[in-house]
Design a protein around this motif. Structure first.
Motif, mmCIF file in Angstrom:
data_model
loop_
_atom_site.group_PDB
_atom_site.id
_atom_site.type_symbol
_atom_site.label_atom_id
_atom_site.label_comp_id
_atom_site.label_asym_id
_atom_site.label_seq_id
_atom_site.Cartn_x
_atom_site.Cartn_y
_atom_site.Cartn_z
ATOM 1 N N ALA A 57 1.085 14.472 -17.289
ATOM 2 C CA ALA A 57 0.379 13.704 -16.260
ATOM 3 C C ALA A 57 -0.819 13.024 -16.903
ATOM 4 O O ALA A 57 -1.327 13.462 -17.937
ATOM 5 N N ALA A 58 -1.267 11.938 -16.277
ATOM 6 C CA ALA A 58 -2.395 11.176 -16.818
ATOM 7 C C ALA A 58 -3.223 10.608 -15.687
ATOM 8 O O ALA A 58 -2.720 10.358 -14.583
ATOM 9 N N TYR A 59 -4.491 10.387 -15.983
ATOM 10 C CA TYR A 59 -5.489 9.912 -15.015
ATOM 11 C C TYR A 59 -5.861 8.470 -15.330
ATOM 12 O O TYR A 59 -6.189 8.139 -16.473
ATOM 13 N N VAL A 60 -5.793 7.608 -14.296
ATOM 14 C CA VAL A 60 -6.102 6.182 -14.458
ATOM 15 C C VAL A 60 -7.070 5.767 -13.346
ATOM 16 O O VAL A 60 -6.655 5.486 -12.225
ATOM 17 N N PRO A 61 -8.387 5.727 -13.629
ATOM 18 C CA PRO A 61 -9.362 5.368 -12.593
ATOM 19 C C PRO A 61 -9.577 3.859 -12.494
ATOM 20 O O PRO A 61 -9.762 3.183 -13.510
ATOM 21 N N LEU A 62 -9.568 3.345 -11.286
ATOM 22 C CA LEU A 62 -9.927 1.944 -11.066
ATOM 23 C C LEU A 62 -11.335 1.650 -11.560
ATOM 24 O O LEU A 62 -11.629 0.542 -12.010
ATOM 25 N N TYR A 92 -6.702 -4.614 -13.784
ATOM 26 C CA TYR A 92 -6.190 -3.323 -13.333
ATOM 27 C C TYR A 92 -4.704 -3.416 -12.999
ATOM 28 O O TYR A 92 -3.905 -2.567 -13.423
ATOM 29 N N VAL A 93 -4.314 -4.470 -12.270
ATOM 30 C CA VAL A 93 -2.904 -4.632 -11.920
ATOM 31 C C VAL A 93 -2.061 -4.810 -13.175
ATOM 32 O O VAL A 93 -0.961 -4.247 -13.292
ATOM 33 N N ALA A 94 -2.568 -5.573 -14.138
ATOM 34 C CA ALA A 94 -1.832 -5.771 -15.393
ATOM 35 C C ALA A 94 -1.631 -4.437 -16.120
ATOM 36 O O ALA A 94 -0.554 -4.178 -16.682
ATOM 37 N N LEU A 95 -2.646 -3.583 -16.108
ATOM 38 C CA LEU A 95 -2.504 -2.277 -16.742
ATOM 39 C C LEU A 95 -1.456 -1.439 -16.020
ATOM 40 O O LEU A 95 -0.633 -0.768 -16.662
ATOM 41 N N LEU A 96 -1.450 -1.461 -14.678
ATOM 42 C CA LEU A 96 -0.441 -0.698 -13.941
ATOM 43 C C LEU A 96 0.967 -1.189 -14.274
ATOM 44 O O LEU A 96 1.903 -0.375 -14.409
ATOM 45 N N HIS A 97 1.137 -2.504 -14.414
ATOM 46 C CA HIS A 97 2.450 -3.034 -14.810
ATOM 47 C C HIS A 97 2.855 -2.482 -16.177
ATOM 48 O O HIS A 97 4.014 -2.092 -16.391
ATOM 49 N N ARG A 98 1.917 -2.451 -17.108
ATOM 50 C CA ARG A 98 2.231 -1.929 -18.439
ATOM 51 C C ARG A 98 2.566 -0.447 -18.376
ATOM 52 O O ARG A 98 3.511 0.019 -19.012
ATOM 53 N N ILE A 99 1.790 0.311 -17.604
ATOM 54 C CA ILE A 99 2.056 1.745 -17.456
ATOM 55 C C ILE A 99 3.440 1.980 -16.861
ATOM 56 O O ILE A 99 4.182 2.874 -17.290
ATOM 57 N N PHE A 104 7.153 3.518 -24.573
ATOM 58 C CA PHE A 104 7.306 3.708 -26.014
ATOM 59 C C PHE A 104 5.982 3.769 -26.770
ATOM 60 O O PHE A 104 5.963 4.128 -27.941
ATOM 61 N N ARG A 105 4.870 3.424 -26.100
ATOM 62 C CA ARG A 105 3.582 3.382 -26.779
ATOM 63 C C ARG A 105 2.531 4.113 -25.953
ATOM 64 O O ARG A 105 2.643 4.196 -24.736
ATOM 65 N N ASP A 106 1.499 4.590 -26.634
ATOM 66 C CA ASP A 106 0.322 5.066 -25.921
ATOM 67 C C ASP A 106 -0.324 3.892 -25.200
ATOM 68 O O ASP A 106 -0.469 2.805 -25.765
ATOM 69 N N VAL A 107 -0.702 4.109 -23.948
ATOM 70 C CA VAL A 107 -1.410 3.090 -23.172
ATOM 71 C C VAL A 107 -2.823 3.628 -22.917
ATOM 72 O O VAL A 107 -2.985 4.650 -22.253
ATOM 73 N N TYR A 108 -3.812 2.934 -23.464
ATOM 74 C CA TYR A 108 -5.194 3.390 -23.342
ATOM 75 C C TYR A 108 -5.821 2.853 -22.060
ATOM 76 O O TYR A 108 -5.547 1.723 -21.643
ATOM 77 N N VAL A 109 -6.671 3.676 -21.460
ATOM 78 C CA VAL A 109 -7.182 3.425 -20.110
ATOM 79 C C VAL A 109 -8.709 3.525 -20.119
ATOM 80 O O VAL A 109 -9.261 4.527 -20.582
ATOM 81 N N PRO A 110 -9.419 2.517 -19.581
ATOM 82 C CA PRO A 110 -10.880 2.590 -19.529
ATOM 83 C C PRO A 110 -11.366 3.494 -18.402
ATOM 84 O O PRO A 110 -10.610 3.891 -17.516
ATOM 85 N N ASP A 111 -12.646 3.814 -18.443
ATOM 86 C CA ASP A 111 -13.277 4.649 -17.431
ATOM 87 C C ASP A 111 -14.650 4.051 -17.133
ATOM 88 O O ASP A 111 -15.050 3.055 -17.751
ATOM 89 N N PHE A 112 -15.355 4.655 -16.185
ATOM 90 C CA PHE A 112 -16.726 4.241 -15.892
ATOM 91 C C PHE A 112 -17.660 5.392 -16.219
ATOM 92 O O PHE A 112 -17.435 6.526 -15.787
ATOM 93 N N ALA A 122 -10.961 2.871 -23.282
ATOM 94 C CA ALA A 122 -10.040 3.818 -23.925
ATOM 95 C C ALA A 122 -10.438 5.286 -23.812
ATOM 96 O O ALA A 122 -10.147 6.074 -24.702
ATOM 97 N N ARG A 123 -11.061 5.688 -22.715
ATOM 98 C CA ARG A 123 -11.414 7.109 -22.552
ATOM 99 C C ARG A 123 -10.184 7.946 -22.230
ATOM 100 O O ARG A 123 -10.111 9.118 -22.592
ATOM 101 N N HIS A 124 -9.206 7.358 -21.546
ATOM 102 C CA HIS A 124 -8.001 8.080 -21.161
ATOM 103 C C HIS A 124 -6.788 7.444 -21.831
ATOM 104 O O HIS A 124 -6.849 6.314 -22.318
ATOM 105 N N VAL A 125 -5.680 8.187 -21.830
ATOM 106 C CA VAL A 125 -4.457 7.663 -22.437
ATOM 107 C C VAL A 125 -3.254 8.126 -21.625
ATOM 108 O O VAL A 125 -3.216 9.252 -21.124
ATOM 109 N N VAL A 126 -2.288 7.234 -21.477
ATOM 110 C CA VAL A 126 -0.978 7.561 -20.910
ATOM 111 C C VAL A 126 -0.010 7.626 -22.079
ATOM 112 O O VAL A 126 0.207 6.621 -22.764
ATOM 113 N N ARG A 127 0.558 8.799 -22.333
ATOM 114 C CA ARG A 127 1.438 9.006 -23.474
ATOM 115 C C ARG A 127 2.867 8.566 -23.129
ATOM 116 O O ARG A 127 3.232 8.489 -21.949
#
Length: 226
Positions: A57-62, A92-99, A104-112, A122-127
């Motif tokens: 599981a992974a966390y993706v904050p708006l 944000y929508v573009a990142l959700l589309h990629r997720i 096949f790749r790590d998807v890095y996710v920003p935070d506040f 890149a604080r979080h990652v979707v493996r």
């Protein structure tokens, strides 16, 4: 609901069962400011990983898509920080589309970062093996573009409902923690957080279910160390 919300954990785990169970599922949490969305999201991620294994599981904050202070000043929106127009919603929508599409790749996710009061990369990652992604934010149920496009990528969208008085208490504490005095904090809650919250509430009928966030503790003040 307590932070040990076993029933909600069971519901989240249930999204990984049945036909297509190896596909990636995105669960959304929406609610007004300080409803407890990030605390619940982090709890569910931890519980799913406890059952299904690390990285499942992974966390993706708006909030990672807050515009920076420099951009808010450029746009004259510093006084509206946290309103819909102060987010990079299309990013944000573009990142959700990629997720949703890239397994096949790590998807890095920003935070506040509330200590810096700025977004951080890149604080979080979707493996690649992540099966459940939990994303949360104020505006996921909005009908204004481009939020409906984000909604279409979510398997379910849960509305986190918390008593307004408790939310105000949490918000005041949040503003005091970043150095605002009591009067400034109260003015900010009344003039900015409150109208944003009332706007968010209009999206509740478009959610899959309502969960209670009153029993959740306030989220910790996230500093420069995750």
């Amino acid at each position: 609901m307590s932070v040990n919300g076993d029933s909600l954990t069971a519901l989240a785990l249930g999204l990984l069962q049945g036909p297509g169970s190896n596909a990636r599922t995105i669960l959304g949490l929406v609610g007004p400011p300080a409803a407890g969305k990030s605390t619940l999201a982090r709890h569910l991620v931890a519980e799913v990983e406890r059952v299904e294994g690390p990285g499942s599981a992974a966390y993706v904050p708006l909030d990672g898509f807050h515009l920076s202070g420099a951009q808010l000043r450029r746009l004259g929106l510093t006084h509206r920080k946290g309103a819909p127009e102060t987010f990079d919603a299309h990013g944000y929508v573009a990142l959700l589309h990629r997720i949703a599409g890239d397994r096949f790749r790590d998807v890095y996710v920003p935070d506040f970062d509330r200590t810096l009061d700025e977004p951080v990369a890149a604080r979080h990652v979707v493996r690649p093996h992540t099966r459940l992604v939990i994303t949360e934010g104020n505006y996921l149920a909005s009908t204004d573009a481009p939020w409906p496009e984000a909604r279409r990528l979510l398997r379910e969208l849960w509305y986190v409902d918390t008593d307004d008085a408790l939310r105000e208490e949490r918000l005041l504490r949040r503003h005091r923690d970043i150095g605002r005095d009591e009067a400034t904090a109260r003015d900010w809650v009344a003039g900015n957080d409150h109208p944003n919250g009332e706007y968010v509430k209009t999206g509740r009928p478009r959610c899959t279910r309502t969960v209670t966030g009153s029993g959740l503790p306030a989220a910790p003040n996230r500093g420069s160390v995750p």
